[in-house]
Design a protein around this motif. Structure first.
Motif, short mmCIF file in Angstrom:
data_model
loop_
_atom_site.label_atom_id
_atom_site.label_comp_id
_atom_site.label_asym_id
_atom_site.label_seq_id
_atom_site.Cartn_x
_atom_site.Cartn_y
_atom_site.Cartn_z
N ALA A 76 1.10 -1.02 -0.03
CA ALA A 76 0.39 -0.02 0.11
C ALA A 76 1.10 1.02 -0.25
O ALA A 76 0.27 1.93 -0.95
CB ALA A 76 -1.52 -0.27 1.42
N ALA A 77 2.25 1.07 0.85
CA ALA A 77 3.26 1.98 0.88
C ALA A 77 3.89 2.61 -0.90
O ALA A 77 3.80 4.05 -0.82
CB ALA A 77 3.88 1.63 1.88
N THR A 78 3.75 1.57 -1.90
CA THR A 78 4.56 1.94 -2.94
C THR A 78 3.53 2.46 -4.12
O THR A 78 4.68 2.79 -4.76
CB THR A 78 5.47 0.75 -3.80
OG1 THR A 78 4.37 -0.20 -3.31
CG2 THR A 78 6.16 1.10 -2.43
N GLU A 79 2.10 2.15 -3.79
CA GLU A 79 1.20 2.39 -4.81
C GLU A 79 0.89 3.17 -5.52
O GLU A 79 0.48 4.32 -5.86
CB GLU A 79 -0.37 1.36 -4.26
CG GLU A 79 -0.18 0.29 -4.51
CD GLU A 79 0.05 -0.60 -5.78
OE1 GLU A 79 -0.45 0.39 -7.08
OE2 GLU A 79 0.90 -1.69 -6.03
N ASP A 80 0.33 4.47 -4.02
CA ASP A 80 0.24 6.06 -3.97
C ASP A 80 1.70 6.68 -4.45
O ASP A 80 3.17 6.17 -3.96
CB ASP A 80 -0.71 6.46 -2.89
CG ASP A 80 -0.13 8.12 -3.21
OD1 ASP A 80 -0.58 7.95 -4.52
OD2 ASP A 80 -0.51 8.21 -2.09
N GLU A 81 1.91 7.26 -5.67
CA GLU A 81 3.32 8.23 -6.18
C GLU A 81 3.23 8.84 -5.57
O GLU A 81 4.35 9.49 -5.73
CB GLU A 81 3.41 7.71 -7.53
CG GLU A 81 3.26 6.59 -8.45
CD GLU A 81 4.05 5.31 -8.21
OE1 GLU A 81 4.84 6.19 -7.58
OE2 GLU A 81 4.24 4.43 -8.38
N GLU A 82 2.49 10.04 -4.73
CA GLU A 82 2.58 10.95 -4.27
C GLU A 82 3.39 11.13 -3.53
O GLU A 82 3.43 10.09 -2.56
CB GLU A 82 1.35 12.04 -4.13
CG GLU A 82 0.00 12.12 -5.45
CD GLU A 82 0.36 13.28 -6.13
OE1 GLU A 82 1.64 14.10 -5.10
OE2 GLU A 82 0.62 13.32 -6.75
N VAL A 83 4.37 12.12 -3.23
CA VAL A 83 5.20 12.05 -2.18
C VAL A 83 3.99 13.36 -1.23
O VAL A 83 3.78 14.58 -0.31
CB VAL A 83 6.33 12.75 -2.29
CG1 VAL A 83 7.35 13.79 -0.97
CG2 VAL A 83 7.15 12.40 -2.88
N ALA A 84 4.14 11.62 0.18
CA ALA A 84 3.08 12.68 1.43
C ALA A 84 4.09 12.81 1.98
O ALA A 84 5.20 12.31 2.77
CB ALA A 84 2.40 11.42 2.10
N VAL A 85 4.26 13.94 3.04
CA VAL A 85 5.35 14.43 3.99
C VAL A 85 4.80 14.90 5.06
O VAL A 85 4.00 16.03 5.89
CB VAL A 85 5.92 16.05 3.50
CG1 VAL A 85 7.23 16.18 3.68
CG2 VAL A 85 6.43 15.68 2.07
N GLY A 86 5.42 14.88 6.05
CA GLY A 86 4.24 15.11 7.63
C GLY A 86 5.95 15.95 8.51
O GLY A 86 7.39 15.68 8.21
N ILE A 87 5.73 16.51 8.93
CA ILE A 87 6.57 17.22 9.88
C ILE A 87 5.59 17.07 11.80
O ILE A 87 4.55 16.86 11.24
CB ILE A 87 6.26 18.84 9.74
CG1 ILE A 87 6.52 18.85 8.13
CG2 ILE A 87 7.48 19.35 10.89
CD1 ILE A 87 6.44 20.04 8.52
N ILE A 88 7.05 16.68 12.09
CA ILE A 88 6.39 16.43 13.86
C ILE A 88 7.36 17.59 14.83
O ILE A 88 8.08 17.68 14.72
CB ILE A 88 6.71 14.96 14.45
CG1 ILE A 88 5.41 14.11 13.23
CG2 ILE A 88 6.34 14.77 15.89
CD1 ILE A 88 6.24 12.46 14.06
N GLY A 89 5.97 17.98 15.41
CA GLY A 89 7.28 19.49 16.04
C GLY A 89 7.21 20.35 15.23
O GLY A 89 7.26 20.63 14.10
N CYS A 90 5.74 21.50 15.52
CA CYS A 90 6.02 22.50 14.74
C CYS A 90 5.66 24.53 15.45
O CYS A 90 4.87 25.38 15.48
CB CYS A 90 4.62 23.32 14.05
SG CYS A 90 4.81 23.78 12.68
N GLY A 91 7.25 24.04 16.24
CA GLY A 91 7.31 25.28 16.94
C GLY A 91 7.96 26.62 15.41
O GLY A 91 7.43 26.29 14.52
N HIS A 92 9.06 27.45 16.27
CA HIS A 92 9.27 28.48 15.42
C HIS A 92 10.23 27.44 13.85
O HIS A 92 10.13 28.35 12.79
CB HIS A 92 10.48 28.78 15.78
CG HIS A 92 10.68 29.98 14.58
ND1 HIS A 92 9.35 31.02 14.21
CD2 HIS A 92 12.20 30.85 14.41
CE1 HIS A 92 10.52 32.04 13.75
NE2 HIS A 92 11.54 31.65 13.91
#
Length: 370
Positions: A76-92
């Motif tokens: 399932a992780a390789t089927e979708d070709e869009e690059v999904a980007v996550g950020i953990i922590g959103c201070g400055h």
């Protein structure tokens, strides 16, 4: 009101430095270092994302190949070709990085998710369509590239939350400088991790500006030159082992898609060496081109079947140990210059070959204790 505020801008008594005793103003250089480090870190993260996205586009054009002995990945992780980007922590830092990803890379808002303890404070990102939550595990399981921008004290608990949620092919990019790579590897039980290392030179010009946002700063040609991987301008120096980790990370992306090594090399050449020096036209043989032996030792290459992907590379080992690519890139000035050209052009700055000595300078890797 706007006119009145402009008039106040020139008042020295309203500036940050005014309240600092004369004998202590020497320490203001730390403020410049902090700003330079933040801009440089965001710029390199943005450059990395640009490459991952461009590689994903190239892979969409490739026929899917499957080999029975290929490294196993979640389908399932390789089927979708869009690059999904996550950020953990959103201070400055996290906010500046998110702005760079959205405005400079750019990535669509729906391809970015942020996990932070106060998601309700990220109104500007929510309005753009970015999903903002307080759910580290959910963002980690969704992302293909995951940026860690939290405080060092928070990292052990965050790693505990997300380590079982990370797909093998997810690239974790840590901007938490206080946690060394071996420790991070143990905390996450993960090998696909990148972490840039920076050092400072004593005497430097403050090219970083004052209070403008990082996306705006990255429109300044001097600042772009200062963030170039081989540049000493501005005093913030990148450990060149990061470039090795970046290249092997791109190879791992190809491996996760079951791309044969011959085709992966073609993609790397197309991705990393599309911009050429003027001297390449006069002497085509001097133009660098990646070979298998640039990334693996000769004995392994001799035993590698034609229709096989690259092996899976542990990025921690790549960034801590000497590799075939370490020797290749340190000995090949034209390759360093090509990467400098590519980096500058990715931010819209075209430089001539004559300007390269002022942008690119061979730097020794900074050793990190294991």
């Amino acid at each position: 009101m706007e006119v009145e505020l402009d008039m106040l801008d020139e008042l020295e008594s309203l500036r940050f430095e005014f309240g600092i005793p004369e004998q202590e103003r020497y320490w203001l250089y730390l403020q410049h270092r902090y700003r330079g480090l933040m801009i440089t870190g965001c710029a390199h993260a943005g450059f990395f994302c640009k490459l991952i996205i461009n590689l994903s586009k190239l892979l969409q054009q490739q026929p899917r190949t499957i080999h029975p002995r290929t490294v196993s990945f979640d389908a399932a992780a390789t089927e979708d070709e869009e690059v999904a980007v996550g950020i953990i922590g959103c201070g400055h830092l996290g906010k500046q990085l998110a702005n760079v990803l959205l405005k400079v890379v750019p990535i669509p808002a729906e391809n970015l998710q942020i996990s932070t303890r106060r998601p309700e404070s990220l109104v500007e990102f929510r309005k753009l369509g970015v999903r903002c939550v307080y759910d580290n595990a959910a963002v980690a399981s969704w992302a293909k590239v995951l940026f860690l921008c939290c405080l060092p004290a928070q990292l052990p608990n965050i790693c505990l939350e997300i380590q079982s949620k990370l797909d093998k092919s997810c690239i974790v990019y840590s901007l938490v400088s206080a946690i060394p790579l071996p420790r991070l590897k143990n905390l996450l039980n993960h090998t696909n991790i990148l972490r840039p290392q920076y050092q400072f030179i004593e005497d430097f010009d403050n090219i970083w500006g004052e209070n403008e946002e990082v996306p705006s700063a990255l429109q300044d040609t001097t600042i772009i030159r200062g963030t170039c991987p081989y540049s000493t301008l501005g005093g913030v120096i990148l450990n060149v082992k990061w470039l090795e980790g970046l290249c092997y990370a791109l190879i791992n992306v190809c491996t996760s898609r079951s791309v044969f090594h011959t085709q992966a090399l073609k993609l790397l050449n197309k991705l990393l060496l599309p911009v050429h020096l003027e001297s390449c036209k006069a002497d085509p043989a001097s133009c660098p081109k990646f070979q298998l032996t640039d990334f693996m030792n000769k004995s392994y290459v001799r035993n590698l079947y034609q229709k096989r992907p690259f092996p899976w590379f542990d990025l921690i080992t790549v960034q801590l140990k000497e590799t075939p690519f370490s020797q290749h890139i340190s000995a090949t000035r034209s390759l360093q210059d090509h990467i400098s050209l590519l980096y500058c052009e990715s931010f819209g700055l075209t430089i001539s070959e004559d300007e390269l000595p002022y942008v690119s300078k061979v730097l020794q890797p900074v050793e990190e204790k294991e």
